[in-house]
Design an enzyme around this catalytic site. Structure first.
Site, PDB file in Angstrom:
ATOM      1  N   VAL A  62       1.120  -1.201  -0.158  1.00 25.96           N
ATOM      2  CA  VAL A  62       0.213   0.451  -0.341  1.00 25.96           C
ATOM      3  C   VAL A  62       0.461   1.094   0.533  1.00 25.96           C
ATOM      4  CG1 VAL A  62      -1.865  -1.041   0.866  1.00 25.96           C
ATOM      5  CG2 VAL A  62      -0.168   0.246   2.684  1.00 25.96           C
ATOM      6  N   ASN A  88      -6.719  -1.647   6.656  1.00 26.59           N
ATOM      7  CA  ASN A  88      -5.939  -2.509   7.870  1.00 26.59           C
ATOM      8  C   ASN A  88      -5.018  -1.900   7.538  1.00 26.59           C
ATOM      9  OD1 ASN A  88      -6.518  -4.144  10.302  1.00 26.59           O
ATOM     10  ND2 ASN A  88      -5.321  -5.556   8.264  1.00 26.59           N
ATOM     11  N   TYR A 159       4.588   4.171  15.504  1.00 23.90           N
ATOM     12  CA  TYR A 159       3.639   3.681  15.330  1.00 23.90           C
ATOM     13  C   TYR A 159       1.828   4.607  15.497  1.00 23.90           C
ATOM     14  CZ  TYR A 159      -0.380  -0.154  15.381  1.00 23.90           C
ATOM     15  OH  TYR A 159      -1.602  -0.741  15.512  1.00 23.90           O
ATOM     16  N   THR A 194      -3.591 -10.817  17.796  1.00 23.75           N
ATOM     17  CA  THR A 194      -3.086 -11.188  16.246  1.00 23.75           C
ATOM     18  C   THR A 194      -1.634 -11.756  16.553  1.00 23.75           C
ATOM     19  OG1 THR A 194      -2.226  -8.855  15.951  1.00 23.75           O
ATOM     20  CG2 THR A 194      -4.826  -9.749  15.473  1.00 23.75           C
TER      21      THR A 194
END
Length: 252
Positions: A62, A88, A159, A194
């Protein structure tokens, strides 16, 4: 329009939250296009097809402007049927399971996180505006983070900065696209089970649970259910909002 006429594009969909969202949207009747930079996305899409869903995979970075620009060409005639876009894709570098402090963070690492997490969402959203506006209906969903809402002891500064920027970008885009029948909303997950979150240092997730009133780590399905609602007609009057999915670990 039925969901079968609203293709959903989900980035970072090979595993984790992205895979969970793609699966739930497929179960809701949307044809889904799963994108990711890793080859595992092919297997994720294949599993959805074997379960009877309309799913295809595309390898996509992306943060690569040229790759994103080719999305209409690669998706082909289905591009005109685009209805839902879920941004996402994201990275959160760890070193021996821990974030780097700002004092030790290479500028290249800072730039790469912002390029993927923030600029990537900008590029994909920008590319998708034309087909959504042509239909007069659309849903754009940003997967941000609890790190965009409050202090995080696990995520790095890059982040947190990227996800905070993503939430601000979503609000601006919501104001621009709302008059065209397109809503833009954010989901801010807390600690979700995750591969990314499991990369944290031993004990980090257990320590986090102390501040989660519901007493558990979340699952991709917890996030996927909210995304599926935001993608529906039932959420037509939600625009520019952020929904926290963290079991009460953050309460604004």
């Amino acid at each position: 329009m039925s969901n079968a006429e609203r293709i959903a594009l989900v980035t970072g969909a090979a595993r984790g939250i992205g895979a969970g969202i793609a699966k739930r949207l497929a179960e809701a009747g949307h044809p889904v296009i799963l994108t990711d930079v890793i080859g595992e996305v092919e297997e994720t899409a294949k599993a959805l097809r074997e379960a009877g869903h309309d799913a295809r995979a595309l390898r996509l970075d992306v943060a690569d402007e040229a790759e994103v620009a080719r999305l209409p060409e690669r998706i082909g005639a289905d591009w005109a049927r685009l209805g839902v876009v879920v941004n996402n894709a994201g990275i959160s570098p760890k070193h021996e399971g821990k974030r780097r402090p700002v004092s030790e963070m290479p500028a290249a690492e800072w730039r790469r996180v912002l390029e993927v997490n923030l600029t990537g969402a900008f590029l994909v959203s920008q590319a998708c505006i034309a087909p959504l506006r042509a239909r007069g209906w659309g849903r754009v969903i940003m997967i941000t983070s609890q790190a965009s809402r409050t202090k995080s002891m696990i995520a790095g500064a890059h982040y947190a900065a990227s996800k905070t920027g993503l939430m601000g970008f979503a609000r601006s885009l919501a104001g621009e696209l709302g008059p065209h029948g397109i809503t833009v909303n954010s989901i801010a997950p807390g600690r979700i089970e995750t591969p990314m979150s499991m990369g944290a240092a031993q004990g980090a997730n257990e320590a986090f649970l102390v501040n989660v009133p519901v007493g558990r780590v979340g699952t991709p399905l917890d996030v996927a259910e909210v995304a599926t609602f935001l993608a529906s007609d039932a959420a037509s009057y939600l625009n520019g909002t952020t929904i926290d999915v963290g079991g009460g670990s953050f309460m604004p």
